[in-house]
Motif scaffolding. Structure first.
Motif, PDB file in Angstrom:
ATOM      1  N   ASN A  22       0.765  -1.197   0.208  1.00  0.00           N
ATOM      2  CA  ASN A  22       0.101   0.071   0.004  1.00  0.00           C
ATOM      3  C   ASN A  22       0.819   1.241   0.121  1.00  0.00           C
ATOM      4  OD1 ASN A  22      -2.167  -1.881   0.533  1.00  0.00           O
ATOM      5  ND2 ASN A  22      -1.603  -1.598   2.840  1.00  0.00           N
ATOM      6  N   SER A  23       2.057   1.159   0.489  1.00  0.00           N
ATOM      7  CA  SER A  23       2.779   2.508   0.653  1.00  0.00           C
ATOM      8  C   SER A  23       4.298   2.295   0.536  1.00  0.00           C
ATOM      9  CB  SER A  23       2.330   2.872   2.076  1.00  0.00           C
ATOM     10  OG  SER A  23       3.088   2.126   3.023  1.00  0.00           O
ATOM     11  N   GLY A  24       4.923   3.129   0.627  1.00  0.00           N
ATOM     12  CA  GLY A  24       6.442   2.992   0.531  1.00  0.00           C
ATOM     13  C   GLY A  24       7.164   2.633   1.764  1.00  0.00           C
ATOM     14  N   SER A  25       6.125   2.886   2.914  1.00  0.00           N
ATOM     15  CA  SER A  25       6.847   2.359   4.270  1.00  0.00           C
ATOM     16  C   SER A  25       6.463   0.886   4.344  1.00  0.00           C
ATOM     17  CB  SER A  25       6.025   2.998   5.363  1.00  0.00           C
ATOM     18  OG  SER A  25       5.784   4.244   5.377  1.00  0.00           O
ATOM     19  N   GLU A  26       5.483   0.483   3.781  1.00  0.00           N
ATOM     20  CA  GLU A  26       5.162  -1.025   3.771  1.00  0.00           C
ATOM     21  C   GLU A  26       6.209  -1.869   2.799  1.00  0.00           C
ATOM     22  OE1 GLU A  26       1.055  -2.154   2.478  1.00  0.00           O
ATOM     23  OE2 GLU A  26       1.514  -4.505   3.160  1.00  0.00           O
ATOM     24  N   ALA A  27       6.647  -1.271   1.985  1.00  0.00           N
ATOM     25  CA  ALA A  27       7.335  -1.747   1.012  1.00  0.00           C
ATOM     26  C   ALA A  27       8.794  -1.753   1.451  1.00  0.00           C
ATOM     27  CB  ALA A  27       7.506  -0.827  -0.501  1.00  0.00           C
ATOM     28  N   ASN A  28       9.256  -0.703   2.182  1.00  0.00           N
ATOM     29  CA  ASN A  28      10.541  -1.155   2.888  1.00  0.00           C
ATOM     30  C   ASN A  28      10.476  -1.795   4.022  1.00  0.00           C
ATOM     31  OD1 ASN A  28      12.363   0.553   1.411  1.00  0.00           O
ATOM     32  ND2 ASN A  28      11.263   2.381   2.261  1.00  0.00           N
ATOM     33  N   GLU A  29       9.312  -2.094   4.668  1.00  0.00           N
ATOM     34  CA  GLU A  29       9.050  -3.141   5.571  1.00  0.00           C
ATOM     35  C   GLU A  29       9.314  -4.462   5.131  1.00  0.00           C
ATOM     36  OE1 GLU A  29       8.632  -3.217   8.958  1.00  0.00           O
ATOM     37  OE2 GLU A  29       8.032  -1.114   9.506  1.00  0.00           O
ATOM     38  N   GLY A  77      18.570   9.541   6.240  1.00  0.00           N
ATOM     39  CA  GLY A  77      17.779   8.816   5.161  1.00  0.00           C
ATOM     40  C   GLY A  77      16.185   8.819   5.615  1.00  0.00           C
ATOM     41  N   TYR A  78      15.333   8.754   4.972  1.00  0.00           N
ATOM     42  CA  TYR A  78      13.839   8.454   5.252  1.00  0.00           C
ATOM     43  C   TYR A  78      13.483   7.304   4.474  1.00  0.00           C
ATOM     44  CZ  TYR A  78       9.003   8.942   6.109  1.00  0.00           C
ATOM     45  OH  TYR A  78       7.883   8.880   6.549  1.00  0.00           O
ATOM     46  N   HIS A  79      12.829   6.198   4.972  1.00  0.00           N
ATOM     47  CA  HIS A  79      12.159   5.289   4.486  1.00  0.00           C
ATOM     48  C   HIS A  79      10.798   4.962   4.883  1.00  0.00           C
ATOM     49  CE1 HIS A  79      15.922   4.456   2.616  1.00  0.00           C
ATOM     50  NE2 HIS A  79      16.569   4.558   3.772  1.00  0.00           N
ATOM     51  N   GLY A  80      10.114   5.849   5.489  1.00  0.00           N
ATOM     52  CA  GLY A  80       8.660   5.531   6.050  1.00  0.00           C
ATOM     53  C   GLY A  80       8.563   5.899   7.309  1.00  0.00           C
ATOM     54  N   ASN A  81       7.278   5.672   7.390  1.00  0.00           N
ATOM     55  CA  ASN A  81       6.499   6.084   8.881  1.00  0.00           C
ATOM     56  C   ASN A  81       6.072   4.646   9.821  1.00  0.00           C
ATOM     57  OD1 ASN A  81       4.344   5.071   7.944  1.00  0.00           O
ATOM     58  ND2 ASN A  81       3.205   7.009   7.748  1.00  0.00           N
ATOM     59  N   ALA A 139      19.393   2.418   0.848  1.00  0.00           N
ATOM     60  CA  ALA A 139      19.687   3.892   0.581  1.00  0.00           C
ATOM     61  C   ALA A 139      18.595   4.399  -0.324  1.00  0.00           C
ATOM     62  CB  ALA A 139      21.005   4.117   0.302  1.00  0.00           C
ATOM     63  N   GLU A 140      18.058   5.466  -0.237  1.00  0.00           N
ATOM     64  CA  GLU A 140      17.418   6.402  -1.110  1.00  0.00           C
ATOM     65  C   GLU A 140      18.464   6.315  -2.242  1.00  0.00           C
ATOM     66  OE1 GLU A 140      15.467   9.851   0.522  1.00  0.00           O
ATOM     67  OE2 GLU A 140      16.307   9.067   2.264  1.00  0.00           O
ATOM     68  N   THR A 141      18.073   6.050  -3.555  1.00  0.00           N
ATOM     69  CA  THR A 141      19.050   6.162  -4.339  1.00  0.00           C
ATOM     70  C   THR A 141      20.003   7.612  -4.388  1.00  0.00           C
ATOM     71  OG1 THR A 141      18.192   4.400  -5.588  1.00  0.00           O
ATOM     72  CG2 THR A 141      19.792   5.730  -6.656  1.00  0.00           C
ATOM     73  N   ALA A 165      17.688  -0.737  -3.114  1.00  0.00           N
ATOM     74  CA  ALA A 165      17.355   0.491  -3.603  1.00  0.00           C
ATOM     75  C   ALA A 165      15.923   1.216  -3.376  1.00  0.00           C
ATOM     76  CB  ALA A 165      17.690   0.742  -5.176  1.00  0.00           C
ATOM     77  N   ASP A 166      15.919   2.178  -2.533  1.00  0.00           N
ATOM     78  CA  ASP A 166      14.604   2.941  -2.270  1.00  0.00           C
ATOM     79  C   ASP A 166      14.514   3.852  -3.209  1.00  0.00           C
ATOM     80  OD1 ASP A 166      12.505   4.432  -1.624  1.00  0.00           O
ATOM     81  OD2 ASP A 166      13.118   4.542   0.747  1.00  0.00           O
ATOM     82  N   GLU A 167      13.713   3.553  -4.313  1.00  0.00           N
ATOM     83  CA  GLU A 167      13.339   4.385  -5.400  1.00  0.00           C
ATOM     84  C   GLU A 167      12.221   5.305  -5.384  1.00  0.00           C
ATOM     85  OE1 GLU A 167      15.181   4.900  -8.431  1.00  0.00           O
ATOM     86  OE2 GLU A 167      16.903   3.761  -7.911  1.00  0.00           O
ATOM     87  N   VAL A 168      11.503   5.025  -4.098  1.00  0.00           N
ATOM     88  CA  VAL A 168      10.384   5.848  -3.989  1.00  0.00           C
ATOM     89  C   VAL A 168      10.290   7.197  -4.494  1.00  0.00           C
ATOM     90  CG1 VAL A 168       8.525   6.832  -2.298  1.00  0.00           C
ATOM     91  CG2 VAL A 168       9.582   4.211  -1.925  1.00  0.00           C
ATOM     92  N   GLN A 169      11.535   7.995  -4.332  1.00  0.00           N
ATOM     93  CA  GLN A 169      11.406   9.364  -4.987  1.00  0.00           C
ATOM     94  C   GLN A 169      12.078   9.449  -6.205  1.00  0.00           C
ATOM     95  OE1 GLN A 169      10.998  12.378  -3.284  1.00  0.00           O
ATOM     96  NE2 GLN A 169      10.482  11.555  -1.307  1.00  0.00           N
ATOM     97  N   THR A 170      12.972   8.526  -6.518  1.00  0.00           N
ATOM     98  CA  THR A 170      13.594   8.627  -7.868  1.00  0.00           C
ATOM     99  C   THR A 170      13.083   7.659  -9.228  1.00  0.00           C
ATOM    100  OG1 THR A 170      15.279   7.164  -6.928  1.00  0.00           O
ATOM    101  CG2 THR A 170      15.887   9.388  -7.074  1.00  0.00           C
ATOM    102  N   GLY A 217       6.969   3.552  -4.559  1.00  0.00           N
ATOM    103  CA  GLY A 217       5.954   4.024  -3.992  1.00  0.00           C
ATOM    104  C   GLY A 217       5.289   5.160  -4.503  1.00  0.00           C
ATOM    105  N   LYS A 218       5.131   6.238  -3.904  1.00  0.00           N
ATOM    106  CA  LYS A 218       4.514   7.594  -3.956  1.00  0.00           C
ATOM    107  C   LYS A 218       4.042   7.684  -5.418  1.00  0.00           C
ATOM    108  CE  LYS A 218       7.318  10.205  -0.889  1.00  0.00           C
ATOM    109  NZ  LYS A 218       6.185  10.905   0.212  1.00  0.00           N
ATOM    110  N   PRO A 219       4.808   7.784  -6.561  1.00  0.00           N
ATOM    111  CA  PRO A 219       4.486   8.001  -8.016  1.00  0.00           C
ATOM    112  C   PRO A 219       3.595   7.075  -8.598  1.00  0.00           C
ATOM    113  CG  PRO A 219       6.843   7.867  -8.135  1.00  0.00           C
ATOM    114  CD  PRO A 219       6.412   7.853  -6.528  1.00  0.00           C
TER     115      PRO A 219
HETATM  116  C1  LIG Z   1      12.484   7.610  -0.180  1.00  0.00           C
HETATM  117  C2  LIG Z   1      11.131   7.115   0.725  1.00  0.00           C
HETATM  118  N1  LIG Z   1      10.863   5.793   1.213  1.00  0.00           N
HETATM  119  C3  LIG Z   1       9.925   5.669   1.579  1.00  0.00           C
HETATM  120  C4  LIG Z   1       8.984   6.517   1.940  1.00  0.00           C
HETATM  121  C5  LIG Z   1       7.626   6.227   2.537  1.00  0.00           C
HETATM  122  O1  LIG Z   1       6.452   6.207   1.787  1.00  0.00           O
HETATM  123  P1  LIG Z   1       5.087   6.154   2.141  1.00  0.00           P
HETATM  124  O2  LIG Z   1       4.752   7.431   2.991  1.00  0.00           O
HETATM  125  O3  LIG Z   1       4.437   5.814   1.036  1.00  0.00           O
HETATM  126  O4  LIG Z   1       4.806   5.235   3.255  1.00  0.00           O
HETATM  127  C6  LIG Z   1       9.101   7.944   1.525  1.00  0.00           C
HETATM  128  C7  LIG Z   1       8.019   8.865   1.743  1.00  0.00           C
HETATM  129  O5  LIG Z   1       8.226  10.207   1.652  1.00  0.00           O
HETATM  130  C8  LIG Z   1      10.213   8.373   0.769  1.00  0.00           C
HETATM  131  O6  LIG Z   1      10.377   9.578   0.308  1.00  0.00           O
END
Ligand SMILES: Cc1ncc(COP(=O)(O)O)c(C=O)c1O
Length: 1003
Positions: free
Chosen positions: A674-681, A702-706, A777-779, A810-815, A840-842
């Protein structure tokens, strides 16, 4: 010789060190330093009269006695009545010399155009000065005569010095001035400063708040006249080069009025007098230029005055009503009487469409209610013809609101600036009565035809009639009837009497009424000032208070209560208050002044009043807000079913196929979440299952989710107060920031140096008896500051991690997904092949979907564990939307656009950096960009406050950007991939203004 007399001056007044010469027309001004601080030394013109100096000193002392808080010069020595001394200058002339304590701040003329809040304060201060000088008696200096606005007619004989069009322009200004002479002569007179020009007002620009007015100086041109002359003179300079001079003037005058109330007669004189003052200024300079033909400065200094005088966008007729309205007065003397009479007659007017209207339903075309036009920049012909159907109104007869902000006015003529996000007229100033074509239209009261014509343009009025009416008191007002049949105007003649209840027109069909669903646009105007020939039917929200006063709700003429047709705007204050009640305080809102968005389209968002904003921040609406294809596919799937991955369905297969086709071939197994966070988990679980290790190496900030697990690997979060800090199984390495970090661009081996830190992290894991699971890492680190790691960095890291048995994530959520233009994923730029890719996001363009893609080997190890299931992840709907996003990126060429627009932005930002040293670094690839602001390019101290100011100012200027980095000093530009060249132009243009403001505030 020069030195000798200045030394004498210095001695007389106890000035230490050298005297620095400042500007001045006849007198000499110097700046110096005394034991009591910095001073201004004023050396009067040779043969100056002592009386004039004494008069200035007396005026200042008088004003300060009346209002001690006025920022006026402090005379030195303060205790002496006679402050001046006589000194012989280098030419042997005797000059009177006197000294004032120097002000802090810079001349307003150097600070650039000021905010309405500042102008209102300046108005208030001008009023206080006038009040303080009111009972001071002055003998004007003969040199001041040419600046006496009551005697400005002296420029008339010099008109022939101006070239053709300018001569005509100034002749017109003089004629208007002469016409108001009797009014001017009637006004009470008093002592005026008479020269509060932009160099006699000193200001201290401040970040994020109006500049402080630190000084009002130079009393050498005092005269006697009506206070409107003071207002006009000060205003003339205060609004120079302002983007909205009308609003600036209104703010200034309202500020004055709040302190010292003005009469309507006075207010009406302000604009013509302001123009006359500018005319005097340009004529005076033209005369001077004749004597100094080689001095380009004379001409250059007049350019802003000419720009204002020649600004065709300013509606002079509207200025009187505008200024009256800003001061809370009726727009004309008669306006209040007319409105009261009409209200009193409510219920007695003839029915405009021959029947009562109070039982009709109302339909809303408001931004908040309607979804037409689908494209707020282009109302389609079919949408215009079926407005009711578009908003679910089935009745043939219905009412459209007065005062309603609508997006249906999409023609360029409604836009008030060069960009799509420029101010735009949206608020409907009439009542619409939708009814069948051919319905007769009757006059609600007797009148005569003022105008009858056929406006045949698409989405114009078609047939339109304006009637002139008269109240029993003889006050004249007008009503307008738009969207009539084409034949109507031909049957009417201007001046023709129309009786109350007489059917003088009929509603036109769409083919004749401009292309709209048949309806009557019924508008009332209390004055024709500013209405022009065309009668604006819609107002700019920023001008709504004014237009509401000119064209009030015409409900009474329709025998309806006002509330029946009045639009009730979205109450943003209440929304904000409610939000505070319903949500936790750490659910943050963007911006000092939060904004409510109700509609979007591509890379623009629209607030409650339909004001467009350029979205240069949001990466979730990857292919643009409200993309019709996304809407279509979502509606289609919702009409079918929406369930989970426990059943077979083609949609997840299709998405998996599309995604893997874009990735290295070994990344072949997909998980949808459902989300980037769940994907990173999930990525963490995969890495742990495959490696048998638990520990994670990850870059700082770094940021990978909530979620709990994602926060554990997000230094940006766990290092914040109350977050518990780093878990022992997490090893941090530096973020590979080669602008600010430990290893910088001057180091050719910086990538290796950053990567070598992984060795230390791995050693620490061994030391604590752990085993590495992997590296995440976020790429391109985003919250870390829009960082592009140096080439070779990830390859060197991955090599080390893999050698230790770890998995590379590779966390490609942003890139990911084409944002970078040349690279569909960020890791391509780093020339690496991750073991797990997180998206995630896009991916869902706003619909919640994330993805994890990995190798078969890793997936197989994971499958040795329990069933994997995510309730919403991979639903039929989510997968279809995500596939559509990928298709749109492809079919609309959005990666190529990201590359082109990214390059355009980068080169523009780099050009800005050449002029603004606050820009420390410009970086990015495609539409992933960062602009790092620094206090000083050498020390690179983060300019956090400046970045906050720029972000908030850009929001005021209708551009959304973000702020990132450990010190929040990096402006983040990351728009939907649809952004176009014009929008880039707007960003660069507005950014330039913000940076200038920041620089002015730090001088
Ligand atoms: C690089 C990166 N990974 C993961 C996430 C988490 O994604 P989500 O908010 O969809 O859980 C974000 C959110 O900003 C992000 O920027």
């Amino acid at each position: 010789m020069a030195d000798i007399w200045l030394r004498e001056v210095a001695e007389q007044f106890g000035v230490r060190g050298p005297l620095r010469r400042l500007g001045g027309e006849y007198d000499l001004n110097f700046r110096g330093e005394t034991a009591e601080g910095d001073v201004i030394v004023k050396a009067m013109r040779p043969r100056g009269e002592a009386a004039l100096v004494e008069q200035q000193c007396a005026a200042i002392r008088h004003a300060l006695a009346a209002d001690p808080a006025l920022p006026l010069p402090c005379l030195l020595p303060a205790e002496e009545v006679r402050v001046w001394r006589e000194v012989t200058d280098e030419a042997g002339h005797r000059r009177m010399v006197w000294v004032q304590r120097a002000f802090t701040g810079i001349p307003m003329g150097e600070a650039g155009p000021q905010s309405p809040a500042f102008l209102s304060e300046l108005g208030a201060l001008t009023a206080r000065l006038d009040l303080a000088l009111r009972d001071f008696t002055v003998t004007p200096s003969p040199d001041a005569a040419k600046w006496d606005l009551t005697r400005a007619g002296w420029i008339k004989p010099h008109l022939d010095l101006l070239d053709g069009s300018r001569r005509g322009l100034v002749a017109g200004i003089i004629a208007a001035y002469e016409a108001l002479a009797p009014s001017l002569a009637r006004l009470p007179r008093q002592t005026l400063h008479n020269d509060l020009n932009d160099f006699n007002i000193l200001v201290e620009p401040r970040l994020g708040e109006p500049a402080r007015i630190s000084g009002l100086i130079d009393f050498g041109d005092m005269t006697i006249g009506p206070r409107v002359c003071e207002i006009a003179i000060t205003a003339a300079y205060a609004i120079l080069d302002h983007e909205t001079p009308e609003a600036a003037l209104a703010a200034f005058v309202a500020g004055y009025h709040a302190v010292s109330p003005l009469s309507a007669e006075e207010i009406d004189l302000i604009w013509p007098l302001t123009r006359m003052r500018l005319a005097v200024s340009v004529v005076n300079s033209t005369i001077e230029a004749r004597g100094r033909p080689d001095d380009p400065y004379v001409t250059i200094s007049q350019a802003p005055a000419w720009r204002l005088l020649e600004n065709a966008a300013i509606d002079g007729e509207l200025m009187g009503p505008r200024l009256r309205n800003a001061c809370g007065l009726p727009v004309t003397d008669a306006a209040g009487r007319i409105a009261a009479w009409i209200a009193g007659q409510r219920g007695r007017f003839a029915p405009v469409l021959g029947r009562p209207l109070d039982d009709l339903p109302a339909g809303s075309l408001a931004v908040a209610e309607a979804t037409i036009p689908q494209n707020p920049f282009h109302l389609r012909a079919d949408e215009a013809r079926h407005l009711g159907a578009g908003i679910g109104v089935t009745a043939e007869w219905w009412l459209g609101h007065y005062g309603e902000p609508r997006l249906v006015y999409t023609d360029k003529a409604f836009r008030k600036g060069p960009w799509l996000a420029s101010n735009r007229r949206t608020i409907h100033m009439a009542v619409d009565i939708f009814a069948p074509a051919g319905e007769p239209v009757r006059a609600p009261l007797a009148g005569r035809v003022a105008l009858a014509e056929n406006r045949t343009g698409h989405l114009d009025y078609g047939g339109v009639v304006i009637l002139e009416h008269r109240t029993p008191d003889g006050d004249v007002f007008h009503t307008l009837y738009g969207h009539l049949a084409a034949k109507v105007p031909a049957g009417l003649t201007p001046g023709q009497e129309i009786a109350a209840g007489e059917a003088f027109a009929e509603l036109g069909p769409a083919g004749e009424n401009g292309g709209w669903e048949p309806h009557l646009h019924f508008q009332l105007a209390l004055t024709l000032n500013g209405m022009g020939h065309d009668w604006p039917g819609v107002a700019d929200p920023d001008d709504w208070a004014l237009w509401q006063a000119i064209c009030p709700n015409p409900a009474a003429l329709l025998n309806l209560p006002d509330a029946r047709v009045a639009y009730r705007p979205v109450d943003e204050e209440a929304l904000l208050a409610e939000r505070k009640v319903r949500f936790g305080a750490n659910l943050k809102l963007s911006y000092k002044r939060p904004v409510t968005f109700l509609r979007g389209w591509r890379h623009h968002l629209f607030d409650t009043m339909g004001r467009p904003y350029l979205d240069a921040y949001n990466n979730v609406p990857h292919v643009g807000h409200a993309h019709p294809r996304i809407r279509k596919v979502a509606m289609d799937q919702l009409a079918r079913m929406n369930s989970n991955t426990r059943y077979l369905h083609p949609a997840p297969m299709a998405l998996a196929e599309r995604l893997t086709a874009k990735l290295p071939k070994e990344l072949e197994i997909c998980f949808f979440v459902n989300s980037g966070s769940e994907a990173n988990e999930l990525a963490l679980r995969l890495a742990r299952a495959a490696s048998g290790g638990y520990d994670i190496v990850t870059p700082d900030h770094g940021y990978h989710g909530n979620t709990t697990g994602a926060i554990d690997i997000s230094a940006y979060k766990f290092n914040k107060p109350n977050m518990g800090g780093r878990k022992p199984w997490v090893q941090l390495v530096d973020v590979a920031d080669d602008y600010r970090g430990r290893f910088r661009r001057d180091d050719p081996d910086r990538a290796q140096h950053y990567a070598q830190q992984v060795d230390g992290a791995l050693a620490a894991i061994v030391e604590r008896g752990g085993k590495v699971a992997g590296f995440i890492a976020e790429t391109f680190p985003s919250v870390g500051g829009q960082i592009i790691p140096p080439p070779g960095y990830l390859a060197a890291v991955y090599e080390r991690i893999r050698a230790a048995g770890g998995i590379c994530i590779a966390d490609e959520v942003q890139t990911g997904l084409g944002r970078l233009g040349d690279y569909y994923f960020g890791f391509e730029q780093q020339q690496v092949r991750p073991d797990i890719v997180v998206l995630g996001k896009p991916l869902g363009n706003g619909h919640p979907i994330g993805a994890v893609i990995t190798t078969r080997a890793i997936a197989e190890r994971f499958a040795e564990g329990p069933e994997y299931f995510s309730t919403f992840g991979g639903s039929n709907l989510s997968c279809r939307i995500a596939s559509e996003v990928l298709d749109i990126v492809e079919e609309e060429g959005l990666s190529a656009n990201a590359r082109a627009m990214g390059e355009h932005l980068l080169s523009g930002l780099r050009a800005l950096a050449q002029h603004h040293s606050i820009i420390g670094d410009v970086r990015g690839i495609g539409l992933f960009l960062g602009l790092e602001l620094v206090e000083d390019r050498d020390t690179r101290v983060p300019a956090t406050e400046a970045a906050a100011h720029v972000m908030n100012r850009l929001r005021e200027m209708r551009i959304l950007v973000g702020r990132e980095g450990p010190a929040d000093n990096i402006l983040k530009i990351r728009p939907p991939l649809t952004i176009a060249a014009d929008d880039v132009g707007m960003i660069l243009d507005r950014l330039r203004i913000c940076l200038r403001e920041v620089e002015a505030a730090r001088r």
